[in-house]
Design an enzyme around this catalytic site. Structure first.
Site, mmCIF file in Angstrom:
data_model
loop_
_atom_site.group_PDB
_atom_site.id
_atom_site.type_symbol
_atom_site.label_atom_id
_atom_site.label_comp_id
_atom_site.label_asym_id
_atom_site.label_seq_id
_atom_site.Cartn_x
_atom_site.Cartn_y
_atom_site.Cartn_z
ATOM 1 N N LYS A 1 -26.169 -16.786 7.314
ATOM 2 C CA LYS A 1 -25.407 -17.494 6.826
ATOM 3 C C LYS A 1 -24.048 -16.681 8.774
ATOM 4 O O LYS A 1 -24.656 -15.452 8.919
ATOM 5 C CB LYS A 1 -23.892 -16.409 5.574
ATOM 6 C CG LYS A 1 -22.517 -16.236 5.859
ATOM 7 C CD LYS A 1 -22.422 -16.389 4.731
ATOM 8 C CE LYS A 1 -20.880 -16.126 4.046
ATOM 9 N NZ LYS A 1 -20.630 -15.766 3.112
ATOM 10 N N SER B 1 -18.608 -18.332 0.003
ATOM 11 C CA SER B 1 -17.953 -18.688 1.170
ATOM 12 C C SER B 1 -19.312 -19.340 2.125
ATOM 13 O O SER B 1 -19.941 -19.431 2.980
ATOM 14 C CB SER B 1 -17.119 -18.160 1.684
ATOM 15 O OG SER B 1 -18.356 -16.268 1.718
ATOM 16 N N SER C 1 -19.442 -14.966 -3.869
ATOM 17 C CA SER C 1 -19.638 -16.395 -2.455
ATOM 18 C C SER C 1 -21.225 -16.454 -2.232
ATOM 19 O O SER C 1 -21.319 -17.251 -2.006
ATOM 20 C CB SER C 1 -19.165 -15.173 -0.742
ATOM 21 O OG SER C 1 -17.704 -16.117 -1.163
HETATM 22 N N1 GLN Z 1 -13.990 -16.409 -3.051
HETATM 23 C C1 GLN Z 1 -13.625 -15.564 -2.894
HETATM 24 C C2 GLN Z 1 -11.921 -14.802 -1.925
HETATM 25 O O1 GLN Z 1 -12.263 -15.585 -1.648
HETATM 26 C C3 GLN Z 1 -14.475 -14.356 -3.182
HETATM 27 C C4 GLN Z 1 -15.715 -14.973 -0.957
HETATM 28 C C5 GLN Z 1 -16.483 -14.269 -1.050
HETATM 29 O O2 GLN Z 1 -17.131 -13.206 -1.811
HETATM 30 N N2 GLN Z 1 -16.508 -13.600 0.255
HETATM 31 O O3 GLN Z 1 -12.351 -14.413 -1.521
#
Ligand code: GLN
Length: 490
Positions: free
Chosen positions: A85, A160, A184
């Site tokens: 990532k 993400s 994410s």
């Molecule tokens: N969807 C959550 C956010 O927008 C988690 C994102 C993540 O785990 N990086 O913060």
């Protein structure tokens, strides 16, 4: 069979026997990337030359070990193509965080997880798409445009870590790394029919992970099956003196626990995880998977976690507050995007105005507000207090049960474009994945089945540092189901 379709453990066995080479495997994956990337767009950067050089080095190690009869002592990920990532630092390889701000940033050092992978001889194929600074649910917040879900190209792969998930589902890598601040790793794994683990906070080093919300961020493994996920977890887990929050306890080995026997494991199913807002099709698929665990000899009982409904406000206060502090460093002076301007203030304003996308700006503004004098006690401090209560609620639940099971996401993968029109509603889709992050406990997503052709994930949540039980239960489910073997037609 096409080589890019292999799991990492299948490829490992063939490499050791000398039936395939790491170069052949990497070439197959690179050709696959070329063929499907125009539709899937999982990667921000692909690095064929360094990948092939790493593969050639792996082949040398493999043939030397074969000559001396020592292949069984080789590291399991030697020669295995992996996607990383793009919020995880890779020396010499561009790391953008899905942001214009870091569009040309090349890190001078490796994250600890990357260093460990390189030491194993894993082949880093490229850097995968992410919502900007990992803030989002779908990769729609990436400055490089969204990735697509290989199960339905008109839908999101989740986020993400959606690029890593899309890459695996489209066979553009054998295993992948993601990061999970509030879901994410787990949510894109669920959206793409994969296995993904959010480890206990502190189990995996965050050194070299670009910070979003430091008290929540964790790097996690993503894979096409449970065994691969466990192999990658074992490589990245463990103490790191470079990360002061890293836990100095030895990592319990996972592989010996993967025997399919889960008799007597107590599974709690929170009523709140099947309440309002949960898609009926998702609930049905997950309930069926839990019934399968019961038929394998697990004890299933309903429990209640009433604080679940407070987890979204708590998460979005803590995450935005920490993000506003962490992202202050992007000032255009030290590194990253730098605007032209005549005064220093104009320089800061322009750099940040041009460099950050709308979701990142929204969060910096929210977080700065929550931390400002007069509001700190009412918002940030109160959120921290509720955080303690949420942690305690889990502790109490784990006095009765060994793991907690439910859905990963309350919804199915949505059509591309939805987040842009509904940015605040999107926050609600984090309902089932943020409380574990708030409590710092491990949680794993494993394929549970399909609804209307779209993948659904089962979430297993465990006690701190008890990743082994999660893997063990997920493996047992995998042994009696075929979901993980299904591939998109893409
Ligand atoms: N969807 C959550 C956010 O927008 C988690 C994102 C993540 O785990 N990086 O913060």
């Amino acid at each position: 069979m096409e080589l890019y379709r292999l799991t990492a453990h299948e490829a490992r066995d063939l490499l050791r026997k000398g039936e395939i080479t790491a170069v052949e495997l990497t070439e197959a994956v690179l050709r696959r990337i070329e063929a499907v990337e125009p539709q899937v767009r999982a990667y921000i950067t692909v690095s064929p030359d360094t990948a092939l050089a790493q593969a050639a080095a792996a082949d040398q190690r493999l043939s030397a070990a074969r000559r001396s009869g020592e292949v069984d002592t080789l590291p399991p990920l030697l020669g295995i193509p992996i996607a990383v990532k793009d919020v995880i630092s890779t020396r010499g390889l561009r790391t953008t965080c899905g942001s214009r701000m870091l569009e040309r940033y090349i890190p001078p050092y490796d994250a600890t997880v990357v260093r460990r992978l390189r030491a194993q001889g894993a082949v880093i194929v490229g850097k995968t798409n992410t919502d900007e600074f990992a803030m989002g649910w779908s990769t729609e917040n990436s400055a490089f445009g969204p990735s697509r879900n290989p199960w339905d190209i008109t839908r999101v792969p989740g986020g993400s870590s959606g690029g890593s998930a899309a890459a695996l589902a489209a066979d553009e890598a054998l295993i992948a790394l993601g990061s999970d601040t509030g879901g994410s790793v787990r949510q894109p794994a669920a959206f793409c029919n994969l296995v993904g683990l959010r480890p206990t906070y502190g189990r995996v080093s965050r050194y070299g992970l670009v910070a979003f919300a430091s008290s929540l961020d964790q790097i996690g493994p993503m894979a096409k099956d449970v065994l691969d996920c466990a192999l990658l977890y074992e490589v990245i887990a463990g103490h790191d003196p470079h990360d002061s929050t890293s836990i100095a306890q030895p990592v319990e080995p996972v592989l010996p626990a993967l025997n399919g026997d889960i008799r007597g494991v107590r599974i709690g199913v929170p009523r709140e995880y099947f309440g309002e807002g949960i898609h009926a099709g998702v609930a049905e698929v997950v309930r069926r998977a839990i019934a399968q665990l019961e038929s394998l000899g697990a004890h299933v009982e309903e429990i209640t976690l009433p604080l679940t409904r407070h987890s979204i406000p708590v998460y979005y206060l803590i995450a935005t507050a920490e993000a506003s502090a962490n992202l202050a460093r992007y000032d255009g002076v030290r590194y990253g995007h730098s605007a032209t301007a005549t005064t220093i203030w104009e320089h800061f304003t322009r750099t940040r105005g041009e460099g950050f996308g709308p979701e990142v700006k929204r969060r910096i503004i929210l977080g700065t507000y929550a931390l400002s004098a007069g509001y700190y006690e009412a918002y940030y401090l109160r959120a921290q207090k509720v955080r303690t209560l949420i942690r305690r609620e889990f502790e109490q639940a784990f006095e009765r049960v060994d793991i907690i099971a439910g859905p990963v996401a309350p919804v199915l993968p949505w059509p591309i474009g939805w987040v842009m029109e509904n940015p605040v509603q999107a926050y609600l889709t984090d309902l089932l994945t943020v409380s574990q992050a708030i409590a710092g406990i491990p949680a794993l997503s494993v394929p549970a089945g399909f609804h209307e052709g779209l993948p659904v994930g089962l979430q297993l949540v465990g006690r701190p540092l008890d990743e082994v039980t999660l893997f063990r239960v997920a493996y047992a489910l995998e042994q009696v189901t075929e979901w993980h073997r299904q591939r998109p037609t893409q």
